[in-house]
Design a protein around this motif. Sequence first.
Motif, PDB file in Angstrom:
ATOM      1  N   MET A   1       0.841  -1.181   0.000  1.00 42.89           N
ATOM      2  CA  MET A   1       0.000   0.000   0.000  1.00 42.89           C
ATOM      3  C   MET A   1       0.887   1.245   0.000  1.00 42.89           C
ATOM      4  N   ALA A   2       0.502   2.221  -0.783  1.00 44.66           N
ATOM      5  CA  ALA A   2       1.270   3.454  -0.885  1.00 44.66           C
ATOM      6  C   ALA A   2       1.133   4.292   0.380  1.00 44.66           C
ATOM      7  N   TRP A   3       2.136   5.074   0.669  1.00 45.84           N
ATOM      8  CA  TRP A   3       2.099   5.975   1.806  1.00 45.84           C
ATOM      9  C   TRP A   3       2.383   7.374   1.284  1.00 45.84           C
ATOM     10  N   ILE A   4       1.517   8.292   1.607  1.00 47.25           N
ATOM     11  CA  ILE A   4       1.661   9.689   1.193  1.00 47.25           C
ATOM     12  C   ILE A   4       1.612  10.548   2.438  1.00 47.25           C
ATOM     13  N   ARG A   5       2.608  11.394   2.599  1.00 44.98           N
ATOM     14  CA  ARG A   5       2.627  12.306   3.745  1.00 44.98           C
ATOM     15  C   ARG A   5       1.470  13.279   3.611  1.00 44.98           C
ATOM     16  N   THR A   6       0.775  13.495   4.707  1.00 46.60           N
ATOM     17  CA  THR A   6      -0.333  14.449   4.730  1.00 46.60           C
ATOM     18  C   THR A   6      -0.182  15.365   5.940  1.00 46.60           C
ATOM     19  N   ILE A   7      -0.891  16.455   5.901  1.00 41.71           N
ATOM     20  CA  ILE A   7      -0.914  17.401   7.014  1.00 41.71           C
ATOM     21  C   ILE A   7      -2.225  17.191   7.766  1.00 41.71           C
ATOM     22  N   PRO A   8      -2.133  16.790   9.039  1.00 39.25           N
ATOM     23  CA  PRO A   8      -3.366  16.582   9.803  1.00 39.25           C
ATOM     24  C   PRO A   8      -4.104  17.897  10.052  1.00 39.25           C
ATOM     25  N   PRO A   9      -5.413  17.836  10.239  1.00 38.35           N
ATOM     26  CA  PRO A   9      -6.197  19.058  10.445  1.00 38.35           C
ATOM     27  C   PRO A   9      -5.677  19.942  11.573  1.00 38.35           C
ATOM     28  N   GLU A  10      -5.213  19.354  12.652  1.00 39.52           N
ATOM     29  CA  GLU A  10      -4.739  20.164  13.785  1.00 39.52           C
ATOM     30  C   GLU A  10      -3.441  20.909  13.483  1.00 39.52           C
ATOM     31  N   GLU A  11      -2.763  20.560  12.403  1.00 41.38           N
ATOM     32  CA  GLU A  11      -1.521  21.249  12.013  1.00 41.38           C
ATOM     33  C   GLU A  11      -1.715  22.173  10.816  1.00 41.38           C
ATOM     34  N   ALA A  12      -2.894  22.204  10.256  1.00 41.21           N
ATOM     35  CA  ALA A  12      -3.161  23.011   9.057  1.00 41.21           C
ATOM     36  C   ALA A  12      -3.200  24.492   9.397  1.00 41.21           C
ATOM     37  N   SER A  13      -2.749  25.292   8.435  1.00 43.91           N
ATOM     38  CA  SER A  13      -2.824  26.745   8.575  1.00 43.91           C
ATOM     39  C   SER A  13      -3.103  27.348   7.205  1.00 43.91           C
ATOM     40  N   GLY A  14      -3.456  28.619   7.202  1.00 42.62           N
ATOM     41  CA  GLY A  14      -3.667  29.351   5.957  1.00 42.62           C
ATOM     42  C   GLY A  14      -4.705  28.721   5.051  1.00 42.62           C
ATOM     43  N   ALA A  15      -4.359  28.609   3.768  1.00 45.63           N
ATOM     44  CA  ALA A  15      -5.284  28.098   2.758  1.00 45.63           C
ATOM     45  C   ALA A  15      -5.713  26.663   3.064  1.00 45.63           C
ATOM     46  N   LEU A  16      -4.791  25.842   3.554  1.00 41.91           N
ATOM     47  CA  LEU A  16      -5.149  24.461   3.867  1.00 41.91           C
ATOM     48  C   LEU A  16      -6.158  24.407   5.005  1.00 41.91           C
ATOM     49  N   LYS A  17      -5.966  25.215   6.007  1.00 45.21           N
ATOM     50  CA  LYS A  17      -6.917  25.244   7.118  1.00 45.21           C
ATOM     51  C   LYS A  17      -8.301  25.632   6.617  1.00 45.21           C
ATOM     52  N   ARG A  18      -8.363  26.597   5.709  1.00 37.47           N
ATOM     53  CA  ARG A  18      -9.659  26.998   5.149  1.00 37.47           C
ATOM     54  C   ARG A  18     -10.297  25.848   4.358  1.00 37.47           C
ATOM     55  N   GLU A  19      -9.493  25.105   3.609  1.00 35.39           N
ATOM     56  CA  GLU A  19     -10.027  23.956   2.863  1.00 35.39           C
ATOM     57  C   GLU A  19     -10.528  22.875   3.808  1.00 35.39           C
ATOM     58  N   TYR A  20      -9.784  22.621   4.877  1.00 33.44           N
ATOM     59  CA  TYR A  20     -10.224  21.630   5.864  1.00 33.44           C
ATOM     60  C   TYR A  20     -11.513  22.083   6.546  1.00 33.44           C
ATOM     61  N   GLU A  21     -11.614  23.343   6.871  1.00 27.04           N
ATOM     62  CA  GLU A  21     -12.838  23.851   7.490  1.00 27.04           C
ATOM     63  C   GLU A  21     -14.028  23.691   6.546  1.00 27.04           C
ATOM     64  N   ALA A  22     -13.806  23.948   5.259  1.00 27.29           N
ATOM     65  CA  ALA A  22     -14.867  23.761   4.259  1.00 27.29           C
ATOM     66  C   ALA A  22     -15.255  22.286   4.167  1.00 27.29           C
ATOM     67  N   ALA A  23     -14.267  21.400   4.257  1.00 26.64           N
ATOM     68  CA  ALA A  23     -14.545  19.958   4.215  1.00 26.64           C
ATOM     69  C   ALA A  23     -15.418  19.544   5.393  1.00 26.64           C
ATOM     70  N   VAL A  24     -15.130  20.077   6.558  1.00 27.04           N
ATOM     71  CA  VAL A  24     -15.925  19.752   7.753  1.00 27.04           C
ATOM     72  C   VAL A  24     -17.351  20.274   7.582  1.00 27.04           C
TER      73      VAL A  24
END
Length: 81
Positions: free
Chosen positions: A1-24
Amino acid sequence: MAWIRTIPPEEASGALKREYEAAVRRAGRVFHIVRVQSLNPAVLHESMRFYSAVMHGPSPLTRLQRELLATVVSIANRCHY
């Protein structure tokens, strides 16, 4: 199985944090398909726009038909939907 590094929601900031908030707001949580794009928030944003257009935009297919197609493709690909 492939492994891809990701940024968990609690570590997100800026644009990524906004995308995660929209996902929620959309789905109640940040699904793995969203997290796997976390290293490039601009691509994540466009991916969500594309998904929204495909699933909610004008189409000769009903929303149910689109969901069923997505489910069948996921099963055929052995992907957890």
